[in-house]
Design a protein around this motif. Sequence first.
Motif, PDB file in Angstrom:
ATOM      1  N   VAL A   8      71.756 -47.452   1.563  1.00  0.00           N
ATOM      2  CA  VAL A   8      71.416 -46.546   2.652  1.00  0.00           C
ATOM      3  C   VAL A   8      71.137 -45.149   2.116  1.00  0.00           C
ATOM      4  O   VAL A   8      71.967 -44.572   1.405  1.00  0.00           O
ATOM      5  CB  VAL A   8      72.567 -46.475   3.679  1.00  0.00           C
ATOM      6  CG1 VAL A   8      72.177 -45.596   4.864  1.00  0.00           C
ATOM      7  CG2 VAL A   8      72.975 -47.871   4.146  1.00  0.00           C
ATOM      8  N   LEU A   9      69.984 -44.623   2.467  1.00  0.00           N
ATOM      9  CA  LEU A   9      69.664 -43.227   2.168  1.00  0.00           C
ATOM     10  C   LEU A   9      69.933 -42.388   3.407  1.00  0.00           C
ATOM     11  O   LEU A   9      69.374 -42.664   4.478  1.00  0.00           O
ATOM     12  CB  LEU A   9      68.196 -43.088   1.768  1.00  0.00           C
ATOM     13  CG  LEU A   9      67.632 -41.658   1.731  1.00  0.00           C
ATOM     14  CD1 LEU A   9      68.312 -40.816   0.658  1.00  0.00           C
ATOM     15  CD2 LEU A   9      66.117 -41.687   1.522  1.00  0.00           C
ATOM     16  N   VAL A  10      70.783 -41.386   3.277  1.00  0.00           N
ATOM     17  CA  VAL A  10      71.043 -40.443   4.364  1.00  0.00           C
ATOM     18  C   VAL A  10      70.517 -39.091   3.928  1.00  0.00           C
ATOM     19  O   VAL A  10      71.049 -38.472   3.002  1.00  0.00           O
ATOM     20  CB  VAL A  10      72.543 -40.342   4.707  1.00  0.00           C
ATOM     21  CG1 VAL A  10      72.763 -39.368   5.863  1.00  0.00           C
ATOM     22  CG2 VAL A  10      73.105 -41.715   5.063  1.00  0.00           C
ATOM     23  N   THR A  11      69.444 -38.622   4.560  1.00  0.00           N
ATOM     24  CA  THR A  11      68.917 -37.311   4.202  1.00  0.00           C
ATOM     25  C   THR A  11      69.781 -36.235   4.854  1.00  0.00           C
ATOM     26  O   THR A  11      70.315 -36.424   5.940  1.00  0.00           O
ATOM     27  CB  THR A  11      67.455 -37.151   4.635  1.00  0.00           C
ATOM     28  OG1 THR A  11      67.364 -37.101   6.063  1.00  0.00           O
ATOM     29  CG2 THR A  11      66.594 -38.295   4.104  1.00  0.00           C
ATOM     30  N   GLY A  12      69.927 -35.114   4.151  1.00  0.00           N
ATOM     31  CA  GLY A  12      70.843 -34.086   4.647  1.00  0.00           C
ATOM     32  C   GLY A  12      72.254 -34.617   4.752  1.00  0.00           C
ATOM     33  O   GLY A  12      72.993 -34.297   5.694  1.00  0.00           O
ATOM     34  N   GLY A  13      72.658 -35.432   3.785  1.00  0.00           N
ATOM     35  CA  GLY A  13      73.926 -36.150   3.883  1.00  0.00           C
ATOM     36  C   GLY A  13      75.131 -35.444   3.300  1.00  0.00           C
ATOM     37  O   GLY A  13      76.229 -35.993   3.326  1.00  0.00           O
ATOM     38  N   GLY A  14      74.951 -34.242   2.782  1.00  0.00           N
ATOM     39  CA  GLY A  14      76.050 -33.583   2.101  1.00  0.00           C
ATOM     40  C   GLY A  14      77.063 -32.924   3.010  1.00  0.00           C
ATOM     41  O   GLY A  14      78.208 -32.698   2.611  1.00  0.00           O
ATOM     42  N   GLY A  16      78.044 -31.663   7.469  1.00  0.00           N
ATOM     43  CA  GLY A  16      77.787 -31.793   8.896  1.00  0.00           C
ATOM     44  C   GLY A  16      77.703 -33.232   9.345  1.00  0.00           C
ATOM     45  O   GLY A  16      78.436 -34.113   8.876  1.00  0.00           O
ATOM     46  N   LEU A  17      76.788 -33.495  10.276  1.00  0.00           N
ATOM     47  CA  LEU A  17      76.602 -34.845  10.796  1.00  0.00           C
ATOM     48  C   LEU A  17      76.271 -35.830   9.684  1.00  0.00           C
ATOM     49  O   LEU A  17      76.759 -36.964   9.677  1.00  0.00           O
ATOM     50  CB  LEU A  17      75.501 -34.845  11.857  1.00  0.00           C
ATOM     51  CG  LEU A  17      75.078 -36.212  12.399  1.00  0.00           C
ATOM     52  CD1 LEU A  17      76.246 -36.926  13.068  1.00  0.00           C
ATOM     53  CD2 LEU A  17      73.898 -36.063  13.352  1.00  0.00           C
ATOM     54  N   GLY A  18      75.432 -35.406   8.746  1.00  0.00           N
ATOM     55  CA  GLY A  18      75.056 -36.306   7.654  1.00  0.00           C
ATOM     56  C   GLY A  18      76.252 -36.818   6.887  1.00  0.00           C
ATOM     57  O   GLY A  18      76.315 -38.006   6.535  1.00  0.00           O
ATOM     58  N   VAL A  87      68.241 -43.123   6.951  1.00  0.00           N
ATOM     59  CA  VAL A  87      68.662 -42.320   8.101  1.00  0.00           C
ATOM     60  C   VAL A  87      68.066 -40.930   7.922  1.00  0.00           C
ATOM     61  O   VAL A  87      68.458 -40.184   7.021  1.00  0.00           O
ATOM     62  CB  VAL A  87      70.192 -42.225   8.207  1.00  0.00           C
ATOM     63  CG1 VAL A  87      70.591 -41.414   9.445  1.00  0.00           C
ATOM     64  CG2 VAL A  87      70.816 -43.620   8.266  1.00  0.00           C
ATOM     65  N   ASN A  88      67.097 -40.604   8.768  1.00  0.00           N
ATOM     66  CA  ASN A  88      66.425 -39.305   8.683  1.00  0.00           C
ATOM     67  C   ASN A  88      67.214 -38.283   9.502  1.00  0.00           C
ATOM     68  O   ASN A  88      66.977 -38.090  10.688  1.00  0.00           O
ATOM     69  CB  ASN A  88      64.983 -39.436   9.181  1.00  0.00           C
ATOM     70  CG  ASN A  88      64.101 -40.131   8.176  1.00  0.00           C
ATOM     71  OD1 ASN A  88      64.060 -39.742   7.009  1.00  0.00           O
ATOM     72  ND2 ASN A  88      63.407 -41.169   8.608  1.00  0.00           N
ATOM     73  N   ASN A  89      68.136 -37.644   8.800  1.00  0.00           N
ATOM     74  CA  ASN A  89      69.047 -36.696   9.426  1.00  0.00           C
ATOM     75  C   ASN A  89      68.763 -35.254   9.026  1.00  0.00           C
ATOM     76  O   ASN A  89      69.210 -34.325   9.715  1.00  0.00           O
ATOM     77  CB  ASN A  89      70.488 -37.072   9.045  1.00  0.00           C
ATOM     78  CG  ASN A  89      71.484 -35.988   9.382  1.00  0.00           C
ATOM     79  OD1 ASN A  89      71.840 -35.784  10.537  1.00  0.00           O
ATOM     80  ND2 ASN A  89      71.959 -35.259   8.358  1.00  0.00           N
ATOM     81  N   ALA A  90      68.032 -35.047   7.940  1.00  0.00           N
ATOM     82  CA  ALA A  90      67.812 -33.689   7.426  1.00  0.00           C
ATOM     83  C   ALA A  90      67.183 -32.797   8.494  1.00  0.00           C
ATOM     84  O   ALA A  90      66.299 -33.223   9.234  1.00  0.00           O
ATOM     85  CB  ALA A  90      66.922 -33.725   6.188  1.00  0.00           C
ATOM     86  N   GLY A 118      60.357 -30.175   8.863  1.00  0.00           N
ATOM     87  CA  GLY A 118      61.653 -30.771   8.589  1.00  0.00           C
ATOM     88  C   GLY A 118      61.841 -32.113   9.271  1.00  0.00           C
ATOM     89  O   GLY A 118      62.317 -33.080   8.669  1.00  0.00           O
ATOM     90  N   SER A 119      61.461 -32.203  10.547  1.00  0.00           N
ATOM     91  CA  SER A 119      61.719 -33.421  11.315  1.00  0.00           C
ATOM     92  C   SER A 119      60.651 -34.488  11.120  1.00  0.00           C
ATOM     93  O   SER A 119      60.972 -35.663  10.895  1.00  0.00           O
ATOM     94  CB  SER A 119      61.830 -33.082  12.807  1.00  0.00           C
ATOM     95  OG  SER A 119      63.003 -32.345  13.069  1.00  0.00           O
ATOM     96  N   VAL A 120      59.385 -34.113  11.216  1.00  0.00           N
ATOM     97  CA  VAL A 120      58.310 -35.103  11.215  1.00  0.00           C
ATOM     98  C   VAL A 120      57.803 -35.374   9.807  1.00  0.00           C
ATOM     99  O   VAL A 120      57.712 -36.524   9.370  1.00  0.00           O
ATOM    100  CB  VAL A 120      57.154 -34.656  12.137  1.00  0.00           C
ATOM    101  CG1 VAL A 120      56.056 -35.712  12.153  1.00  0.00           C
ATOM    102  CG2 VAL A 120      57.683 -34.426  13.547  1.00  0.00           C
TER     103      VAL A 120
END
Length: 254
Positions: A8-14, A16-18, A87-90, A118-120
């Motif tokens: 699983v890749l979680v962007t912005g995973g370091g 907060g929510l990520g 998971v596109n969380n960034a 950032g989002s798209v």
Amino acid sequence: MQLAEQTVLVTGGGRGLGARIVAAFAEAGARIVINYRSSGAAAEELATKFGPEQAVALQADVTDAGQVAELFRRAEAHFGGAVTTVVNNALADFSFNGDARSGAASISWPEFEAQFSGSVRGALNTTQQAIPGMSGQRFGRIINIGTNLFQNPVVPYHDYTAAKAALLSLTRTLAADLGPHNITVNMVSGGLLRTTDASSATPEEVFDLIAASTPLRKVTTPEELADAVLFFASPWARSVTGQNLMVDGGLVMN
């Protein structure tokens, strides 16, 4: 594919929510790529908590296609196989402080561009890099993080909300395009979360107001939203694609 079999890749995973999403997948036994842009210390600390066989922290700005390509190369080299789940969380830099927002008369187009990038653009870059590996193994899960604000704009965050609405449209068109490859694409949309780095500037009275407006009389936590992300990655959601699940205590009902 069971959660424990997924990479699983979680962007912005370091942080907060990520970070909560990373922890939830780790508890389910998955291997996790913790992507970060500037929160290197936090991401490395999180990866160390789970160990190198289960987690790796990798830097990349997801708005840069070249950096995303290198991110996937390093992730696949580390775990010896393709990324199965993204998971596109960034989130582009943003503070949920309604009093400090740019209003309709003053907001600038560069503010919109930053959020759309950032989002798209970020989600498009990761999806395009993930497609070959997911198609090759006939399994893929892409989960985008949205917001309930485009259905209930209690605070008019024009730039952020417009970008997330566009991401929902991309979620649905990608679902239609990638379905024949057994790749599902869904969105999880929270409301205000108590509390992440982005919502730390939100006044306490706003949290209380939203809690009082929900049937559950509470503000959703990052851990609760992470549960919904795991649902979309799990076998229980194998026939669900192109959907947007609201996780906001019932504030918005579809």
